[in-house]
Motif scaffolding. Structure first.
Motif, mmCIF file in Angstrom:
data_model
loop_
_atom_site.group_PDB
_atom_site.id
_atom_site.type_symbol
_atom_site.label_atom_id
_atom_site.label_comp_id
_atom_site.label_asym_id
_atom_site.label_seq_id
_atom_site.Cartn_x
_atom_site.Cartn_y
_atom_site.Cartn_z
ATOM 1 N N VAL A 155 2.857 0.579 -4.235
ATOM 2 C CA VAL A 155 2.017 0.557 -5.442
ATOM 3 C C VAL A 155 1.505 1.957 -5.795
ATOM 4 C CG1 VAL A 155 -0.126 -0.312 -6.443
ATOM 5 C CG2 VAL A 155 1.400 -1.887 -5.225
ATOM 6 N N PRO A 156 0.919 2.723 -4.838
ATOM 7 C CA PRO A 156 0.507 4.092 -5.201
ATOM 8 C C PRO A 156 1.685 4.958 -5.639
ATOM 9 C CG PRO A 156 -0.533 3.427 -3.141
ATOM 10 C CD PRO A 156 0.494 2.388 -3.464
ATOM 11 N N LEU A 157 2.834 4.825 -4.963
ATOM 12 C CA LEU A 157 4.008 5.600 -5.354
ATOM 13 C C LEU A 157 4.465 5.222 -6.754
ATOM 14 C CD1 LEU A 157 6.258 7.605 -4.686
ATOM 15 C CD2 LEU A 157 7.497 5.733 -3.560
ATOM 16 N N TYR A 162 0.818 -1.211 0.000
ATOM 17 C CA TYR A 162 0.000 0.000 0.000
ATOM 18 C C TYR A 162 0.855 1.265 0.000
ATOM 19 C CZ TYR A 162 1.075 -1.051 4.870
ATOM 20 O OH TYR A 162 1.736 -1.385 6.030
ATOM 21 N N LEU A 191 2.607 4.106 -9.174
ATOM 22 C CA LEU A 191 1.652 4.666 -10.142
ATOM 23 C C LEU A 191 1.915 6.155 -10.379
ATOM 24 C CD1 LEU A 191 -1.644 2.909 -8.983
ATOM 25 C CD2 LEU A 191 -0.288 2.408 -11.037
ATOM 26 N N VAL A 192 2.235 6.883 -9.314
ATOM 27 C CA VAL A 192 2.557 8.312 -9.459
ATOM 28 C C VAL A 192 3.811 8.484 -10.308
ATOM 29 C CG1 VAL A 192 3.296 10.375 -8.214
ATOM 30 C CG2 VAL A 192 1.413 8.985 -7.310
#
Length: 468
Positions: free
Chosen positions: A226-228, A223, A230-231
């Motif tokens: 993965v968001p990092l 968590y 995508l950015v």
């Protein structure tokens, strides 16, 4: 003062250590499954694009989705090429990092052979393409299209031919493809990057720095990453640099060595690769093939592949350039350096694998789209040329490998023999005194059984020879 020990030749294609052999075998099995899925997706795309329902294929492929405010209102085709392939290149980055810190590429002298072979296998196809287009008056924009090797497809061909190939030859193909991927990534970054957005590029660089810092501090949790990721991917895409470069960069940052003092059984890179590889081989690459390989193919179009200089250059580059480049680079390196082939392998084996590297599907299709982005018709023709060249290379290498299959089977049987039944192939125990003691006991036991059998058989024969 003792005399210095003589330097040993680095047999790059020699027998692997048992742990490395196990790792390569596991990786190859996964890639083989991915290659089969990739082949199925390519066939499905060709059927879909050459039947009466081809309009539905174009509608799905060209359908746009994504937040326009973030510059990500992309077609399904672009999401597959720029988004899903980033997962593929992320795995390639981990593989490259592992080879650099724990594989053949760790030792510059041992790495010389696969590196030179990969470079030659990219330079010669580019030269073949250039010569064909100089002669025929074609465009030079596609010089990089035949330089790539599709490892998943190549390993799928090996799986079809047979499973008795020596592990060292398969490992050479895997290392060759990893180096090939690295230089293909550099080609995409250097030659197919236009109109840089330095603000977005700077943001991507900051994101990569944060990614690296979190890894160094041992922060865990999907968590977070993965968001990092995508950015970082979104910023890289908007910077003008191909978004797959973000995947490679993050893969190279992962640690691929184990810390024995902390009781690690597997490195973080190996654990993450184990989790992500099925996503890459089973979803990302097949979907890319599904939305990139769907070109209209007819008898006339196939004929033009061999008459138009751009498409002919791609076919000859993949079929002739790859085989000549890799085989020639390997031979020259073995001839003029200390690197050498394993005694179990012959040069026809290397030529067969060099021909197999002419399967340049995934990355070749990607580079073809980038090279001729302004010409849809020529892009489709180049894609058809990639398919045709890869098919010819697969058939040619398949025939050569089939011819050599009898020798491969004998080598495989030697590697797998386990006469003492301890679960470890005998070839890895030949220097162990305990192994020789076990083998002596086994041979003595077999001899005793043969003597008892002879006595029983002889006694029965005497009884049968007596009077009725």
């Amino acid at each position: 003062m003792p005399a210095p020990a003589p330097r040993k030749n680095h047999k790059v294609l020699g027998r692997l250590s048992l742990p490395e052999r196990t790792f390569v075998a596991d990786a190859l099995r996964t890639e083989t499954v991915g290659g089969v899925l990739l082949l199925a997706a390519a066939i499905a795309a060709l059927i879909w694009a050459n039947t009466p329902i081809r309009e539905s294929y174009e509608s799905v492929r060209d359908f746009h989705v994504g937040p326009a405010a973030l510059g990500l209102d992309l077609s399904i085709e672009h999401w597959a090429a720029d988004g899903l392939l980033a997962v593929f290149f992320f795995v390639a980055g981990i593989e490259l990092k592992r080879e650099l810190v724990a594989g053949d590429l760790r030792d510059p002298r041992a790495a010389a052979l696969p590196v030179v072979a990969a470079l030659s296998g990219m330079a010669v196809p580019a030269l073949v393409y250039t010569l064909v287009n100089v002669t025929g008056g074609g465009s030079f924009d596609g010089w990089a299209v035949p330089t790539a090797t599709d490892i998943a497809f190549a390993l799928a061909v090996l799986a079809v031919i047979g499973t008795s190939l020596p592990s060292s030859l398969r490992a050479f193909l895997l290392t060759l493809a990893v180096v090939d991927d690295l230089f293909a990534i550099l080609i995409i970054a250097v030659f197919f990057t236009e109109n840089l957005n330095f603000a977005a590029l700077g943001g991507a660089a900051v994101g990569l720095g944060v990614f690296w810092l979190l890894l160094r501090r041992g922060v865990r949790g999907w968590y977070v990453y993965v968001p990092l990721a995508l950015v970082i991917w979104g910023l890289m895409y908007n910077s003008g640099v191909h978004a797959t470069i973000a995947g490679v960069a993050m893969g190279l940052m992962l640690r691929c060595t184990t810390r024995k003092d902390e009781g690690e059984q597997r490195s973080p890179g190996e654990r993450i690769e184990h989790l992500v590889r099925p996503l890459s081989a089973g979803l990302a690459v097949p979907l890319f093939a599904l939305f990139s390989a769907g070109v209209a193919v007819s008898g006339g179009a196939l004929g033009e592949v061999f008459t138009r200089p751009e498409t002919l250059g791609v076919v000859l580059g993949l079929v002739v350039g790859k085989a000549v480049g890799i085989f020639g680079g390997t031979w020259l390196t073995a001839r003029f350096t200390r690197a050498s082939l394993s005694d179990d392998l012959a040069w026809p084996d290397v030529f067969a694998v060099s021909s197999l590297a002419g399967i340049g599907f995934t990355v070749s299709l990607l580079i073809g789209e980038l090279a001729f982005a302004g010409d849809k018709a020529l892009t489709d023709e180049v894609k058809a040329a990639v398919l045709m060249g890869s098919l010819i290379a697969a058939v040619l290498s398949g025939v050569l490998l089939k011819i050599r299959n009898a020798k491969y089977r004998r080598l495989w049987e030697d590697e797998e023999r386990d006469e003492d039944l301890d679960g470890i192939p005998d070839i890895y125990e030949q220097d162990n005194p305990a192994y020789h003691l076990r083998m002596a006991e086994i041979h003595e036991r077999k001899a005793a059984e043969h003597r008892r059998l002879a006595e029983v058989t002889g006694g029965a024969s005497e009884g049968n020879d007596g009077p009725a």
